[in-house]
Design a protein around this motif. Structure first.
Motif, PDB file in Angstrom:
ATOM      1  N   GLY A 268       7.289 -12.528  -8.688  1.00 21.82           N
ATOM      2  CA  GLY A 268       7.643 -11.816  -7.492  1.00 21.82           C
ATOM      3  C   GLY A 268       8.053 -10.301  -8.025  1.00 21.82           C
ATOM      4  N   GLY A 269       8.346  -9.926  -9.206  1.00 22.05           N
ATOM      5  CA  GLY A 269       8.560  -8.502  -9.604  1.00 22.05           C
ATOM      6  C   GLY A 269       7.380  -7.811  -9.403  1.00 22.05           C
ATOM      7  N   TRP A 270       6.379  -8.298  -9.620  1.00 23.62           N
ATOM      8  CA  TRP A 270       4.880  -7.410  -9.387  1.00 23.62           C
ATOM      9  C   TRP A 270       4.866  -6.754  -7.986  1.00 23.62           C
ATOM     10  N   HIS A 271       5.609  -7.677  -7.040  1.00 24.41           N
ATOM     11  CA  HIS A 271       5.511  -7.346  -5.382  1.00 24.41           C
ATOM     12  C   HIS A 271       6.727  -6.108  -5.548  1.00 24.41           C
ATOM     13  N   GLU A 272       7.765  -6.453  -5.926  1.00 24.01           N
ATOM     14  CA  GLU A 272       8.870  -5.514  -5.595  1.00 24.01           C
ATOM     15  C   GLU A 272       8.859  -4.064  -6.493  1.00 24.01           C
ATOM     16  N   ALA A 273       7.833  -4.205  -7.662  1.00 28.71           N
ATOM     17  CA  ALA A 273       7.794  -3.025  -8.335  1.00 28.71           C
ATOM     18  C   ALA A 273       6.926  -1.829  -7.484  1.00 28.71           C
ATOM     19  N   ALA A 274       6.129  -2.321  -6.562  1.00 32.05           N
ATOM     20  CA  ALA A 274       5.521  -1.300  -5.719  1.00 32.05           C
ATOM     21  C   ALA A 274       5.697  -1.290  -4.179  1.00 32.05           C
ATOM     22  N   GLN A 275       7.255  -1.758  -3.875  1.00 34.03           N
ATOM     23  CA  GLN A 275       7.576  -1.874  -2.584  1.00 34.03           C
ATOM     24  C   GLN A 275       8.316  -0.604  -1.982  1.00 34.03           C
ATOM     25  N   GLY A 276       8.102  -0.545  -0.737  1.00 35.34           N
ATOM     26  CA  GLY A 276       9.011   0.579  -0.236  1.00 35.34           C
ATOM     27  C   GLY A 276       8.762   1.944  -0.734  1.00 35.34           C
ATOM     28  N   LEU A 277       9.825   2.474  -1.193  1.00 35.88           N
ATOM     29  CA  LEU A 277       9.649   3.900  -1.624  1.00 35.88           C
ATOM     30  C   LEU A 277       8.993   4.056  -2.976  1.00 35.88           C
ATOM     31  N   GLU A 278       8.709   2.725  -3.730  1.00 38.43           N
ATOM     32  CA  GLU A 278       7.845   2.884  -4.876  1.00 38.43           C
ATOM     33  C   GLU A 278       6.236   2.379  -4.538  1.00 38.43           C
ATOM     34  N   LYS A 279       5.890   2.692  -3.275  1.00 33.70           N
ATOM     35  CA  LYS A 279       4.661   2.063  -2.947  1.00 33.70           C
ATOM     36  C   LYS A 279       3.349   2.940  -3.601  1.00 33.70           C
ATOM     37  N   GLN A 280       3.833   4.131  -4.024  1.00 35.67           N
ATOM     38  CA  GLN A 280       2.679   4.789  -4.580  1.00 35.67           C
ATOM     39  C   GLN A 280       1.990   4.051  -5.594  1.00 35.67           C
ATOM     40  N   LYS A 281       2.962   3.274  -6.598  1.00 39.56           N
ATOM     41  CA  LYS A 281       2.350   2.486  -7.672  1.00 39.56           C
ATOM     42  C   LYS A 281       1.105   1.523  -7.350  1.00 39.56           C
ATOM     43  N   THR A 282       1.065   1.313  -6.080  1.00 36.23           N
ATOM     44  CA  THR A 282      -0.211   0.199  -5.810  1.00 36.23           C
ATOM     45  C   THR A 282      -1.106   1.191  -5.919  1.00 36.23           C
ATOM     46  N   PHE A 283      -1.337   2.265  -5.434  1.00 37.19           N
ATOM     47  CA  PHE A 283      -2.583   3.192  -5.466  1.00 37.19           C
ATOM     48  C   PHE A 283      -2.647   3.731  -6.792  1.00 37.19           C
ATOM     49  N   ASP A 284      -1.690   3.981  -7.659  1.00 33.19           N
ATOM     50  CA  ASP A 284      -2.077   4.504  -9.209  1.00 33.19           C
ATOM     51  C   ASP A 284      -2.499   3.295  -9.720  1.00 33.19           C
ATOM     52  N   ASP A 285      -2.403   1.985  -9.589  1.00 36.31           N
ATOM     53  CA  ASP A 285      -2.930   0.870 -10.330  1.00 36.31           C
ATOM     54  C   ASP A 285      -4.349   0.945  -9.848  1.00 36.31           C
ATOM     55  N   ILE A 286      -4.832   0.932  -8.456  1.00 37.76           N
ATOM     56  CA  ILE A 286      -6.109   0.771  -8.144  1.00 37.76           C
ATOM     57  C   ILE A 286      -6.849   1.920  -8.702  1.00 37.76           C
ATOM     58  N   ILE A 287      -6.192   3.216  -8.696  1.00 37.55           N
ATOM     59  CA  ILE A 287      -7.210   4.368  -9.445  1.00 37.55           C
ATOM     60  C   ILE A 287      -7.357   4.137 -10.932  1.00 37.55           C
ATOM     61  N   ALA A 288      -6.270   3.594 -11.588  1.00 32.19           N
ATOM     62  CA  ALA A 288      -6.219   3.233 -12.986  1.00 32.19           C
ATOM     63  C   ALA A 288      -7.535   2.265 -13.019  1.00 32.19           C
TER      64      ALA A 288
END
Length: 456
Positions: A268-288
């Motif tokens: 569950g923490g994997w979801h919360e880490a890129a939720q809401g105001l932190e959504k940019q982390k999803t895109f950072d991960d895909i680019i990485a």
């Protein structure tokens, strides 16, 4: 979830029935599993982000007739049965299931794959692991009324369907393979899958799974198809889709299942880490992941196919804007591409605000404006080939944002040599769009990357 219970064996169905309270407020989720004597078993996230199994002892002496359920405010003790695991997420959309011997079948997500365990409801201890050697996605579980047997359907990335029958022998379930779908002209043993990691912008290690035909020449020139979802805590990988496997066996390339934050692959923490105001982390991960594919010489810039479905497509639109030069083709099916429209004008708007940032707040507006695909199209960037396939009657991902997106792209690049296409799937919003995507996507990939099918 608000829940109440009544005893049907001692009263007639009427407005005079007596009830007891199980969960009088929305403090935690409560997904029913079943009853053993006077104990009610359920799956819940109460003090357990990765979910657990708990029970409530039903005290019928407290049952009473009320005009409104809100009059029942008793909060019975919630007793843990199968505790939360910190290293795995308990599935909520499929199971758990009550089986013979008062046992509970649970489907976990471990490293992006479904893993099944049988637990004793009495002790909470593991009795056995079901089909331990299979790595894939459970698509259906059917338990008989006696609970003495059940059938299980499983998809893997290279096999459309495997069906197993399990029968209770008094101590555990014996497994029999009923059928395995075969893909004509292929052998699953000809392909391999590896788990690797990319380092994201903030230093987080992001897993990805790369599949390819044995003997593929790792020369940095092969096409690589990168698929990801990365939202709502969902796991989106290891299932069979014809165009995915067709690409893998026909073009001497690589297929990659990405696991960016925002999804549920790593608890569950994997979801919360890129939720809401932190959504940019999803895109950072895909680019990485894309950059790591290039660094590891699997492929090169311009030879990566970026693809996502639904809000996975939303992520791909954002990533395309932020790292345009990495990709040769971007494929988005049923993708909401205007988050402002999605949150304020679609049928699921109120349900996605928490996931994407909430555009009705100042901080949420600014966060979404920084990445929403439509609002971040840049007329000065050399975009890759693009194919959008919205569905005409999709009220959850309205096709209008796709119309605006492709119109803006074509307006900004009137003489562009690479295809910028849209095809609207008619009638059924989901099935037809997904079916259309296959052959259309492969044609665009061939043309845009200059590749052709292998002869054998």
């Amino acid at each position: 979830m608000v829940s109440y219970a009544t005893l049907l064996s001692e009263q007639t169905i009427s407005e005079d029935m007596k009830w007891i309270s199980l969960a009088p407020s929305y403090d935690f989720s409560l997904f029913p599993i079943g009853f053993i004597n006077d104990e009610y078993y359920f799956q819940t996230n109460k003090d357990a982000p990765n979910s657990k199994v708990a029970k409530i002892k039903l005290d019928w002496s407290k049952a009473r007739q009320v005009k409104k359920f809100t009059e029942l405010q008793d909060r019975p003790q919630v007793i843990d049965v199968i505790p939360e695991r910190e290293d795995a997420l308990m599935q909520t959309f499929s199971g758990p299931y009550l089986t013979a011997g008062n046992n509970i079948l649970i489907i976990y997500v471990e490293d992006g794959s479904n893993v099944l365990h049988l637990f004793s409801a009495e002790t909470g201890k593991v009795i056995q692991q079901i089909i331990p050697h299979e790595k894939g996605t459970v698509t259906e579980v059917l338990v008989t009324r006696s609970r003495e047997s059940f059938t299980l359907s499983l998809q893997t990335w290279d096999t459309p369907n495997k069906i197993f029958e399990l029968k209770w022998d008094g101590y555990q379930f014996d497994t029999t393979t009923v059928s395995v779908s075969q893909i004509k002209g292929t052998n699953p043993d000809d392909f391999v899958i590896e788990e690797l990691h990319a380092t994201s912008k903030d230093g987080t290690l992001v897993p990805y799974f790369i599949t390819y035909r044995k003997g593929t020449n790792r020369n940095g020139k092969s096409p690589a198809w990168l698929h990801a979802y990365g939202a709502f805590g969902e796991v989106d990988k290891f299932y069979y889709k014809p165009n995915y496997f067709d690409f893998l066996r026909s073009y001497d390339g690589y297929f990659i299942w990405g696991t960016p934050r925002g999804g549920g692959d790593q608890t569950g923490g994997w979801h919360e880490a890129a939720q809401g105001l932190e959504k940019q982390k999803t895109f950072d991960d895909i680019i990485a992941i894309a950059e790591e594919l290039i660094n590891q010489n699997f492929t090169s810039a311009g030879n990566i196919i970026l693809e996502g479905v639904s809000v996975g497509g939303t992520a791909m639109g954002a990533v395309m804007n932020q790292a345009t030069d990495l990709f040769g083709v971007v494929l988005m099916t049923r993708a909401p591409l205007d988050i402002f429209q999605l949150e304020t004008r679609s049928s699921i708007g109120s349900g996605v605000a928490e996931e994407f940032g909430g555009v009705n707040t100042p901080e949420g507006f600014d966060a979404v404006m920084a990445w929403s695909p439509l609002q971040n199209l840049d007329p000065d960037k050399p975009y890759p080939a693009v194919l959008l396939i919205p569905a005409q009657n999709d009220e959850r991902a309205p096709p209008s944002s796709n119309y605006k997106f492709i119109a803006q792209l074509q307006y900004d690049h009137p003489s562009y040599s690479k295809p910028m296409l849209l095809y609207v799937a008619q009638n059924d919003r989901r099935v037809r769009a997904d079916l259309l995507a296959g052959s259309t996507q492969l044609c665009l990939i061939e043309q845009s990357l200059g590749i052709s099918r292998r002869k054998s």
